[in-house]
Design a protein around this motif. Structure first.
Motif, PDB file in Angstrom:
ATOM      1  N   GLN A   1       0.983  -0.981  -0.171  1.00 55.58           N
ATOM      2  CA  GLN A   1      -0.218   0.138  -0.353  1.00 55.58           C
ATOM      3  C   GLN A   1       0.816   1.235  -0.013  1.00 55.58           C
ATOM      4  O   GLN A   1       1.742   1.556   0.705  1.00 55.58           O
ATOM      5  CB  GLN A   1      -0.873   0.090   1.508  1.00 55.58           C
TER       6      GLN A   1
ATOM      7  N   ASP B   1       1.877   4.749   0.184  1.00 52.36           N
ATOM      8  CA  ASP B   1       1.746   6.332   1.616  1.00 52.36           C
ATOM      9  C   ASP B   1       1.276   7.440   0.085  1.00 52.36           C
ATOM     10  O   ASP B   1       2.822   7.910  -0.027  1.00 52.36           O
ATOM     11  CB  ASP B   1       2.773   6.616   2.449  1.00 52.36           C
TER      12      ASP B   1
ATOM     13  N   ASP C   1      -0.098  11.109  -0.465  1.00 45.77           N
ATOM     14  CA  ASP C   1      -1.080  13.067   0.632  1.00 45.77           C
ATOM     15  C   ASP C   1      -1.182  13.718  -1.006  1.00 45.77           C
ATOM     16  O   ASP C   1      -0.363  13.873  -1.402  1.00 45.77           O
ATOM     17  CB  ASP C   1       0.357  13.200   1.132  1.00 45.77           C
TER      18      ASP C   1
ATOM     19  N   SER D   1      -8.804  13.505   5.175  1.00 50.61           N
ATOM     20  CA  SER D   1      -8.162  12.409   4.415  1.00 50.61           C
ATOM     21  C   SER D   1      -8.674  11.237   5.137  1.00 50.61           C
ATOM     22  O   SER D   1      -9.297  12.201   6.475  1.00 50.61           O
ATOM     23  CB  SER D   1      -6.390  12.204   3.930  1.00 50.61           C
ATOM     24  N   GLU D   2      -8.662   9.589   5.017  1.00 53.13           N
ATOM     25  CA  GLU D   2      -9.165   9.122   6.096  1.00 53.13           C
ATOM     26  C   GLU D   2      -8.213   8.253   6.496  1.00 53.13           C
ATOM     27  O   GLU D   2      -7.639   7.169   5.060  1.00 53.13           O
ATOM     28  CB  GLU D   2     -10.560   8.166   5.313  1.00 53.13           C
ATOM     29  N   ASP D   3      -8.028   7.493   7.490  1.00 56.57           N
ATOM     30  CA  ASP D   3      -7.977   6.545   7.763  1.00 56.57           C
ATOM     31  C   ASP D   3      -7.751   5.556   9.020  1.00 56.57           C
ATOM     32  O   ASP D   3      -7.730   5.392  10.235  1.00 56.57           O
ATOM     33  CB  ASP D   3      -5.441   6.877   8.615  1.00 56.57           C
TER      34      ASP D   3
ATOM     35  N   ASN E   1      -8.120   2.804   9.542  1.00 55.79           N
ATOM     36  CA  ASN E   1      -7.352   1.526  10.449  1.00 55.79           C
ATOM     37  C   ASN E   1      -6.399   1.475  11.366  1.00 55.79           C
ATOM     38  O   ASN E   1      -5.725   1.646  11.444  1.00 55.79           O
ATOM     39  CB  ASN E   1      -7.153   0.044   9.356  1.00 55.79           C
ATOM     40  N   ASN E   2      -5.729   3.298  10.746  1.00 59.86           N
ATOM     41  CA  ASN E   2      -4.671   3.773  11.929  1.00 59.86           C
ATOM     42  C   ASN E   2      -3.611   3.607  12.013  1.00 59.86           C
ATOM     43  O   ASN E   2      -2.529   2.419  11.966  1.00 59.86           O
ATOM     44  CB  ASN E   2      -5.280   3.648  13.155  1.00 59.86           C
ATOM     45  N   ASP E   3      -3.292   2.534  10.601  1.00 60.86           N
ATOM     46  CA  ASP E   3      -2.247   2.235  10.059  1.00 60.86           C
ATOM     47  C   ASP E   3      -0.982   3.748   9.895  1.00 60.86           C
ATOM     48  O   ASP E   3       0.229   2.917   9.020  1.00 60.86           O
ATOM     49  CB  ASP E   3      -1.923   0.976   8.679  1.00 60.86           C
TER      50      ASP E   3
ATOM     51  N   LEU F   1      -1.439   5.421   7.581  1.00 62.16           N
ATOM     52  CA  LEU F   1      -1.231   5.297   5.836  1.00 62.16           C
ATOM     53  C   LEU F   1      -3.053   5.950   5.756  1.00 62.16           C
ATOM     54  O   LEU F   1      -3.310   5.554   5.626  1.00 62.16           O
ATOM     55  CB  LEU F   1      -1.019   4.328   4.664  1.00 62.16           C
ATOM     56  N   ASN F   2      -2.626   6.852   4.307  1.00 62.39           N
ATOM     57  CA  ASN F   2      -4.403   7.189   3.910  1.00 62.39           C
ATOM     58  C   ASN F   2      -4.579   6.226   2.682  1.00 62.39           C
ATOM     59  O   ASN F   2      -4.402   5.007   2.320  1.00 62.39           O
ATOM     60  CB  ASN F   2      -4.736   8.568   3.188  1.00 62.39           C
ATOM     61  N   ASP F   3      -5.857   5.940   3.730  1.00 56.13           N
ATOM     62  CA  ASP F   3      -6.913   4.773   2.754  1.00 56.13           C
ATOM     63  C   ASP F   3      -7.662   5.606   1.722  1.00 56.13           C
ATOM     64  O   ASP F   3      -8.278   5.167   0.288  1.00 56.13           O
ATOM     65  CB  ASP F   3      -7.533   3.899   3.174  1.00 56.13           C
TER      66      ASP F   3
END
Length: 233
Positions: free
Chosen positions: A23, A25, A27, A68-70, A72-74, A76-78
């Motif tokens: 995945q 990264d 932004d 932006s949304e993440d 799963n808090n990893d 990385l933006n999903d």
């Protein structure tokens, strides 16, 4: 010598490219270009001040929103959402061109950081009161990226907006196309021709792929390992 000759004869003794998945990264850089064409005018806006000054009295003054949304808090933006409210006469719009600046980083085998983005162009037949685009940001490669323990930054200092300083949207797109690695936006767009009378709302939903396919050139260690396995086989 027999196994060696058999392996060599298969034309796959050395592996020159391979694939892995990660995945990226991604932004939004804050850089955005919007170009609106009507039968009687061409108006533009760019968040890059040096470019925006070139438009003179034909400059647009949109309202830009970004999130932006993440989930799963990893880290990385999903999902990246960009919304622009552009003062226009929607029924007169014949074409809209958009450039979105994106920071793109790969942290896996082919470590890469680049200043990149996506180019969009819409030609509505009956004007555009609202444009909603939903899709995924995909990596496009002409040839494999290098595998390395250090990050390649070949395109990190090259703005995709530089072509606008000396040319047009098509100039910037042509310059961008000369790169080995670029981004494309695989999406569906819905254009609403009627509704607003003095503005056009543009909403872009940019999904980040959880498993981006990356083509890379293996290092010497991986090449020797593959050759040894072929030899033993």
């Amino acid at each position: 010598i027999g196994p060696f000759m058999i392996a060599y004869g298969t034309n796959k003794f050395w592996v020159d490219s391979n694939i892995y998945y990660e995945q990226p990264d991604i932004d939004f850089t804050g850089e955005l270009y919007i170009n609106v064409l009507t039968p009687s005018s061409v108006q533009s806006f760019c968040t890059v001040n040096a470019i925006n000054q070139q438009f003179g009295s034909n400059v647009l003054s949109p309202i830009i929103e970004y999130s932006s949304e993440d989930p799963n808090n990893d880290g990385l933006n999903d999902l990246i959402t960009i919304r622009a409210i552009v003062p226009t006469t929607p029924s007169s719009i014949s074409q809209i061109n958009i450039i979105v600046g994106l920071d793109y980083t790969l942290n896996g085998i082919a470590k890469t950081q680049m200043s990149s983005g996506i180019f969009l162009s819409y030609s509505p037949s009956a004007g555009a009161s609202k444009i909603t685009a939903v899709g995924e940001i995909k990596l496009k490669q002409n040839y494999p990226l290098s595998s390395s323990d250090t990050i390649s930054s070949k395109y990190s200092d090259v703005s995709i907006f530089s072509g606008l300083l000396t040319g047009s949207y098509m100039t910037a797109l042509k310059n961008y196309g000369t790169r080995n690695a670029t981004l494309v936006y695989r999406h569906n767009a819905m254009i609403v021709p009627y509704g607003e009378t003095s503005q056009t709302v543009i909403e872009l939903l940019l999904k980040v792929p959880p498993n981006q396919e990356v083509l890379y050139a293996p290092g010497m260690g991986e090449m020797l390992k593959f050759a040894w396995m072929q030899y033993l086989y």
